[in-house]
Design a protein around this motif. Structure first.
Motif, PDB file in Angstrom:
ATOM      1  N   ASN A 135       0.992  -0.932  -0.124  1.00 39.37           N
ATOM      2  CA  ASN A 135      -0.003   0.427  -0.078  1.00 39.37           C
ATOM      3  C   ASN A 135       0.803   0.982  -0.160  1.00 39.37           C
ATOM      4  O   ASN A 135       0.801   2.242  -0.640  1.00 39.37           O
ATOM      5  CB  ASN A 135      -0.622  -0.397   1.583  1.00 39.37           C
ATOM      6  N   ASP A 136       2.390   1.671   1.170  1.00 40.99           N
ATOM      7  CA  ASP A 136       3.114   2.209   0.935  1.00 40.99           C
ATOM      8  C   ASP A 136       3.754   2.322   0.112  1.00 40.99           C
ATOM      9  O   ASP A 136       3.644   3.387  -1.067  1.00 40.99           O
ATOM     10  CB  ASP A 136       3.375   2.184   2.228  1.00 40.99           C
ATOM     11  N   LYS A 139       0.881   3.434  -3.073  1.00 46.50           N
ATOM     12  CA  LYS A 139       1.003   4.948  -3.040  1.00 46.50           C
ATOM     13  C   LYS A 139       2.355   5.890  -3.279  1.00 46.50           C
ATOM     14  O   LYS A 139       2.243   7.343  -3.755  1.00 46.50           O
ATOM     15  CB  LYS A 139       0.183   5.853  -1.998  1.00 46.50           C
ATOM     16  N   ARG A 144      -2.875   3.862  -6.499  1.00 48.89           N
ATOM     17  CA  ARG A 144      -4.022   3.755  -5.511  1.00 48.89           C
ATOM     18  C   ARG A 144      -3.873   2.178  -5.176  1.00 48.89           C
ATOM     19  O   ARG A 144      -3.791   1.309  -5.919  1.00 48.89           O
ATOM     20  CB  ARG A 144      -5.343   4.471  -5.705  1.00 48.89           C
ATOM     21  N   TYR A 145      -4.300   1.692  -4.276  1.00 51.26           N
ATOM     22  CA  TYR A 145      -4.201   0.404  -3.295  1.00 51.26           C
ATOM     23  C   TYR A 145      -5.434  -0.159  -3.280  1.00 51.26           C
ATOM     24  O   TYR A 145      -6.101   0.835  -2.275  1.00 51.26           O
ATOM     25  CB  TYR A 145      -2.972   0.099  -2.741  1.00 51.26           C
ATOM     26  N   GLU A 169      -8.482   3.376   1.414  1.00 55.30           N
ATOM     27  CA  GLU A 169      -9.345   4.393   1.113  1.00 55.30           C
ATOM     28  C   GLU A 169     -10.738   3.846   0.542  1.00 55.30           C
ATOM     29  O   GLU A 169     -11.347   3.115  -0.614  1.00 55.30           O
ATOM     30  CB  GLU A 169      -8.811   5.423   0.079  1.00 55.30           C
TER      31      GLU A 169
END
Length: 322
Positions: A135-136, A139, A144-145, A169
């Motif tokens: 995820n990090d 991004k 987007r993840y 998100e």
């Protein structure tokens, strides 16, 4: 379980909300499937036991589907286009679904692609810590993840009856749920990453315990010369019966271990659960035993067979001394 260095962890209500509580998301009528992806360009990476039927459902729903897999078994779904590289998929699709087998495979594939502006959806099963790190990374590269691991084996994948556990998100969760609707009976909102994979491990704790207990019941009956078909009849008629137990009991009666969920994959999931339990100092006595049984079964040469073949591991296990 801690979600890894620098991760905020799932929200307190992660996993308790059906995604349908948000507008336009969640359980959808069968007749509405396909309307959400018709004409949409979607990428799909990983055409294995699960990935192939999942991708096929997207193509049938009308998606302009671009697929890629490390091996070409001639299993490109009708209506889909096979790309030569993963980078080609990312170059053409705004949303790319990953159904790759291992964390290493995911890292290798994503290392050589541009994820900027793309929605990357991780649908396989990895450690929650890996997903939080992914995820990090995505991004930080402008993408987007969302994680959306699924509950179900090959049969539900073919029928479009998977249950997806979606985390990311809020807006991205909603968009993902609409894209994967043709593959799923229901999506469940699991809050922030890695809430989806934490939920998947909890679900698999029950699945593995249940399926292994079923195999042990047949092993016990076998030792006493009971009719396995009669045992199946009693179990199928009783309050413990489920879609999973009926499929696995049929396999145990017939000895047909054609893969729905492979021993090797169950072992991988089992190991992830035990590792996660250790990190939180959570007792996992059932899964500790199951891990040994699935490892034994794989060592006996049954790794590519269905998880019901764990009965071979039970047959090979020595009875503990009194």
């Amino acid at each position: 379980m801690p979600c890894g260095s620098g991760c905020g962890g799932p929200s307190q209500d992660a996993g308790r909300r059906a995604v349908g509580h948000e507008p336009g998301i969640g359980r959808r009528p069968q007749t509405a499937r396909g309307s959400t992806v018709s004409g949409m360009t979607v990428g799909f990476l990983g055409l294995g036991v699960m990935g192939t039927p999942m991708a096929a459902n997207l193509a049938r729903a009308g998606a302009d589907l671009i697929v890629w897999s490390r091996t070409d078994r001639g299993n490109t779904p009708p209506g889909a286009v096979r790309a030569r590289t993963a980078a080609e998929v990312f170059g053409k699709a705004g949303t790319v679904l990953l159904m790759l087998a291992t964390e290493q495979a995911i890292d290798e594939v994503l290392a050589g692609v541009d994820v900027s502006g793309k929605l990357v959806v991780h649908m396989g099963t990895t450690s929650p810590e890996f997903s939080a790190g992914l995820n990090d990374k995505i991004k930080s590269r402008g993408g987007r993840y969302v994680e959306a691991p699924v509950s179900g084996s090959r049969g539900p994948a073919e029928a479009g009856e998977l249950i997806a556990m979606v985390a990311g998100e809020p807006a991205d969760r909603g968009e993902t749920a609409r894209v994967i609707a043709p593959m799923c009976r229901q999506t469940v909102d699991c809050g922030e990453v890695p809430g989806g994979l934490l939920m998947k491990l909890a679900v698999n704790t029950f699945l593995i315990s249940m399926a292994t207990g079923l195999a042990e019941a047949f092993h016990f009956a076998e030792a006493y010369g009971l009719d396995p078909g009669l045992l199946r009849q009693v179990l199928d008629a009783g309050p413990m019966a489920s879609a999973v137990s009926r499929v696995k009991a049929a396999k145990l009666v017939t000895g047909d271990f054609e893969v729905q969920a492979a021993i090797r994959d169950v072992l991988k999931n089992n190991e992830l659960i035990v590792e996660a339990a250790r990190r939180r100092d959570v007792a996992s006595p059932l899964l500790d035993v199951c891990r040994s049984l699935y490892a034994e079964t794989a060592a006996l040469g049954h790794g590519e067979q269905d998880m019901a073949a764990v009965i071979h591991g039970l047959r090979a296990t020595r009875r503990p001394a009194p």
